[in-house]
Scaffold this motif. Structure first.
Motif, PDB file in Angstrom:
ATOM      1  N   HIS A   1     -25.383  31.342   1.302  1.00 29.83           N
ATOM      2  CA  HIS A   1     -26.754  31.932   1.679  1.00 29.83           C
ATOM      3  C   HIS A   1     -27.123  31.631   3.232  1.00 29.83           C
ATOM      4  O   HIS A   1     -26.527  30.691   3.919  1.00 29.83           O
ATOM      5  CB  HIS A   1     -27.715  31.420   0.674  1.00 29.83           C
ATOM      6  CG  HIS A   1     -28.066  30.145   0.618  1.00 29.83           C
ATOM      7  ND1 HIS A   1     -29.127  29.645   1.572  1.00 29.83           N
ATOM      8  CD2 HIS A   1     -27.702  29.129   0.146  1.00 29.83           C
ATOM      9  CE1 HIS A   1     -29.278  28.397   1.250  1.00 29.83           C
ATOM     10  NE2 HIS A   1     -28.443  27.934   0.421  1.00 29.83           N
TER      11      HIS A   1
ATOM     12  N   THR B   1     -32.534  31.090   3.726  1.00 29.55           N
ATOM     13  CA  THR B   1     -32.931  31.596   2.442  1.00 29.55           C
ATOM     14  C   THR B   1     -32.776  30.510   1.448  1.00 29.55           C
ATOM     15  O   THR B   1     -32.312  29.690   1.819  1.00 29.55           O
ATOM     16  CB  THR B   1     -32.186  32.837   2.016  1.00 29.55           C
ATOM     17  OG1 THR B   1     -30.704  32.373   1.916  1.00 29.55           O
ATOM     18  CG2 THR B   1     -32.196  34.101   3.021  1.00 29.55           C
TER      19      THR B   1
ATOM     20  N   TYR C   1     -31.795  34.660  -4.868  1.00 30.52           N
ATOM     21  CA  TYR C   1     -32.301  33.817  -3.494  1.00 30.52           C
ATOM     22  C   TYR C   1     -33.481  34.376  -3.120  1.00 30.52           C
ATOM     23  O   TYR C   1     -33.781  35.758  -3.426  1.00 30.52           O
ATOM     24  CB  TYR C   1     -31.166  33.763  -2.315  1.00 30.52           C
ATOM     25  CG  TYR C   1     -30.233  33.038  -2.735  1.00 30.52           C
ATOM     26  CD1 TYR C   1     -30.041  31.554  -2.234  1.00 30.52           C
ATOM     27  CD2 TYR C   1     -28.815  33.572  -3.405  1.00 30.52           C
ATOM     28  CE1 TYR C   1     -28.765  31.006  -2.505  1.00 30.52           C
ATOM     29  CE2 TYR C   1     -27.626  32.759  -3.468  1.00 30.52           C
ATOM     30  CZ  TYR C   1     -27.819  31.694  -3.344  1.00 30.52           C
ATOM     31  OH  TYR C   1     -26.718  30.660  -3.324  1.00 30.52           O
TER      32      TYR C   1
ATOM     33  N   VAL D   1     -28.879  39.958   5.760  1.00 30.48           N
ATOM     34  CA  VAL D   1     -28.280  39.477   4.479  1.00 30.48           C
ATOM     35  C   VAL D   1     -26.940  40.199   4.294  1.00 30.48           C
ATOM     36  O   VAL D   1     -25.938  39.405   4.148  1.00 30.48           O
ATOM     37  CB  VAL D   1     -29.211  39.676   3.056  1.00 30.48           C
ATOM     38  CG1 VAL D   1     -28.441  39.387   2.035  1.00 30.48           C
ATOM     39  CG2 VAL D   1     -30.704  38.743   3.429  1.00 30.48           C
TER      40      VAL D   1
ATOM     41  N   TYR E   1     -23.111  38.274   4.221  1.00 24.24           N
ATOM     42  CA  TYR E   1     -22.319  38.191   3.057  1.00 24.24           C
ATOM     43  C   TYR E   1     -20.774  38.996   3.451  1.00 24.24           C
ATOM     44  O   TYR E   1     -19.784  38.799   2.928  1.00 24.24           O
ATOM     45  CB  TYR E   1     -22.976  38.679   1.880  1.00 24.24           C
ATOM     46  CG  TYR E   1     -23.657  37.807   1.272  1.00 24.24           C
ATOM     47  CD1 TYR E   1     -23.338  36.529   0.623  1.00 24.24           C
ATOM     48  CD2 TYR E   1     -24.916  37.934   1.266  1.00 24.24           C
ATOM     49  CE1 TYR E   1     -23.757  35.491   0.240  1.00 24.24           C
ATOM     50  CE2 TYR E   1     -25.888  36.771   0.934  1.00 24.24           C
ATOM     51  CZ  TYR E   1     -25.441  35.530   0.335  1.00 24.24           C
ATOM     52  OH  TYR E   1     -26.035  34.628  -0.130  1.00 24.24           O
TER      53      TYR E   1
END
Length: 169
Positions: A55, A59, A82, A91, A95
């Motif tokens: 993460h 976060t 999260y 975000v 990822y």
């Protein structure tokens, strides 16, 4: 001779009833519906995947990691939510990189999915990845509960997999 014929009919009939009963027990215990034993055993493997720990530094995990087997659709799952403290785009960028570095292949992207007004939510994954895990294909989803009108300050990661191929993002 008649006694032998009657005995044969009884034995064959009893055997047939036993097969029917065993088939019913198999079907009700997950043979045709629900999770197989292999998928139930897959859930802890999914929960231990390192991608669920990844993460962005700003976060924080919300609640405990969850895992189990979806009896309705017959697939194993594991996930982690999260707290959303950075922009959504950051975000998603995180990822895209973290999943690729862990061997996940991007299967689909919809950065702002939302169901049609008064419609059924079919796929709310902002990002969907896949990767072989424990002899089957696992699917990693990055999703935002706010897309469904719930928990706007949270995002989630979920991995699903099934040995019969019934899992998806």
């Amino acid at each position: 001779m008649k006694l032998k014929a009657v005995a044969t009919v009884i034995v064959v009939g009893a055997g047939g009833m036993a097969v029917i009963a065993a088939t019913g027990v198999w079907a009700l215990s997950g043979g045709l519906y629900g999770c197989t034993r292999a998928d139930e055993e897959l859930a802890p493997t999914l929960a231990s995947l390192s991608v669920l720990d990844a993460h962005p530094s700003r976060t924080q995990p919300e609640d405990e990691r969850y895992s189990g087997c979806d009896e309705d659709d017959g697939f194993a799952y594991a996930g982690q939510n999260y707290r959303l403290t950075i922009p959504r785009a950051d975000v998603l960028a995180f990822y895209r990189q973290a999943a690729a570095e862990d061997g996940w292949r991007l299967e689909g992207a919809n950065p702002a999915p939302s169901p049609a007004p008064d419609g059924l939510a079919i796929d709310t994954s902002a990002l969907c990845f896949e990767k072989p895990v424990a002899g089957t294909t696992a699917h990693l989803s990055v999703w935002f509960p706010g897309d469904l009108g719930d928990s706007p300050h949270e995002y989630g990661l979920e991995v699903t997999a099934s040995h019969d191929g019934s899992a998806w993002c």
